[in-house]
Design a protein around this motif. Structure first.
Motif, mmCIF file in Angstrom:
data_model
loop_
_atom_site.group_PDB
_atom_site.id
_atom_site.type_symbol
_atom_site.label_atom_id
_atom_site.label_comp_id
_atom_site.label_asym_id
_atom_site.label_seq_id
_atom_site.Cartn_x
_atom_site.Cartn_y
_atom_site.Cartn_z
ATOM 1 N N ASP A 1 54.086 -119.910 2.764
ATOM 2 C CA ASP A 1 54.070 -118.702 1.934
ATOM 3 C C ASP A 1 52.668 -118.417 1.416
ATOM 4 O O ASP A 1 52.220 -117.267 1.394
ATOM 5 N N ILE A 2 51.979 -119.442 0.973
ATOM 6 C CA ILE A 2 50.624 -119.263 0.457
ATOM 7 C C ILE A 2 49.700 -118.783 1.582
ATOM 8 O O ILE A 2 48.896 -117.864 1.385
ATOM 9 N N SER A 3 49.842 -119.352 2.767
ATOM 10 C CA SER A 3 49.040 -118.907 3.907
ATOM 11 C C SER A 3 49.343 -117.457 4.268
ATOM 12 O O SER A 3 48.424 -116.685 4.574
ATOM 13 N N ALA A 4 50.608 -117.083 4.223
ATOM 14 C CA ALA A 4 50.979 -115.685 4.494
ATOM 15 C C ALA A 4 50.346 -114.763 3.458
ATOM 16 O O ALA A 4 49.820 -113.694 3.794
ATOM 17 N N GLY A 5 50.373 -115.179 2.196
ATOM 18 C CA GLY A 5 49.760 -114.381 1.140
ATOM 19 C C GLY A 5 48.258 -114.250 1.308
ATOM 20 O O GLY A 5 47.680 -113.174 1.097
ATOM 21 N N MET A 6 47.597 -115.347 1.697
ATOM 22 C CA MET A 6 46.144 -115.298 1.925
ATOM 23 C C MET A 6 45.806 -114.389 3.104
ATOM 24 O O MET A 6 44.839 -113.627 3.049
ATOM 25 N N THR A 7 46.600 -114.468 4.152
ATOM 26 C CA THR A 7 46.372 -113.624 5.317
ATOM 27 C C THR A 7 46.571 -112.157 4.956
ATOM 28 O O THR A 7 45.784 -111.292 5.351
ATOM 29 N N ALA A 8 47.629 -111.870 4.179
ATOM 30 C CA ALA A 8 47.878 -110.498 3.729
ATOM 31 C C ALA A 8 46.727 -109.995 2.864
ATOM 32 O O ALA A 8 46.262 -108.861 3.020
ATOM 33 N N LEU A 9 46.261 -110.834 1.951
ATOM 34 C CA LEU A 9 45.136 -110.466 1.091
ATOM 35 C C LEU A 9 43.914 -110.100 1.927
ATOM 36 O O LEU A 9 43.269 -109.067 1.702
ATOM 37 N N ASN A 10 43.591 -110.919 2.903
ATOM 38 C CA ASN A 10 42.446 -110.666 3.772
ATOM 39 C C ASN A 10 42.595 -109.319 4.486
ATOM 40 O O ASN A 10 41.655 -108.518 4.535
ATOM 41 N N ALA A 11 43.772 -109.051 5.021
ATOM 42 C CA ALA A 11 44.008 -107.792 5.734
ATOM 43 C C ALA A 11 43.925 -106.595 4.785
ATOM 44 O O ALA A 11 43.388 -105.537 5.155
#
Length: 193
Positions: free
Chosen positions: A166-176
């Motif tokens: 979940d944290i990785s998904a959130g970081m990826t979303a933030l980057n995008a």
């Protein structure tokens, strides 16, 4: 800390970890983040009571945000959300796949109405494919990816201690989202993530 995103408004129909992680980092950077919770609140509020009676995860992921409870099955509450989206720069959601579209706030519809809007849909299994309709929790993703198979004890596989997927998904979303904001500054066009 730099407040590079002051003046940016984020509306987040979010729960649990992935979307709240992304929006919390936007809030940390100065964005105004309005968290939309269901009438009973984000279920992450009940994970534990470690922070003065509140959930440690919830406090960590939602500090610095504004919050409103809306029942999006009601027309008047959908009108409130619609009024918020009109002035938003970013719309984030991580409801069960298909749910937000049924309520009239799908990314395709929002982007037609608001071409400068950046929409971000977070799901566990994507928009297409055999599992795209399924809900996803961090433990499920850890198990599906094989992460549980390489952790644990001699007694068997185990979940990694934190919600790493979940944290990785959130970081990826933030980057995008940050890339889309940068692109919008140059072109005036929003994006669907």
């Amino acid at each position: 800390m730099t407040r590079a995103l002051e003046g940016i408004t984020v509306v987040a129909v979010e729960q649990a970890v992935a979307a709240p992680y992304a929006s919390s980092r936007l809030a940390d950077a100065g964005a105004r983040v309005i968290k939309v919770e269901r009438p009973e609140g984000d279920f992450a509020r009940n994970y534990d009571e470690l922070v003065q009676g509140q959930s440690a995860y919830f406090v960590w992921l939602n500090r610095g945000k504004e919050s409103i409870c809306l029942d999006l099955t009601l027309e008047e509450d959908r009108a409130v959300l619609d009024a918020m989206v009109v002035s938003a720069d970013v719309f984030i959601q991580n409801l069960k796949p298909g749910s937000i579209s049924k309520l009239g706030f799908g990314s395709t519809d929002l982007r037609k109405r608001f071409p400068r809007l950046i929409t971000c849909d977070i799901s566990g299994f994507g928009d297409v494919g055999a599992h795209s309709h399924l809900k996803a929790y961090d433990l499920i993703v850890q198990a599906e990816t094989g992460l549980c198979a390489i952790t644990g004890t001699a007694h068997g596989p185990a979940r990694v201690g934190v919600s790493v997927c979940d944290i990785s998904a959130g970081m990826t979303a933030l980057n995008a989202i940050l890339q889309a904001l940068f692109k919008r500054e140059r072109t005036g066009e929003g994006a669907s993530i």
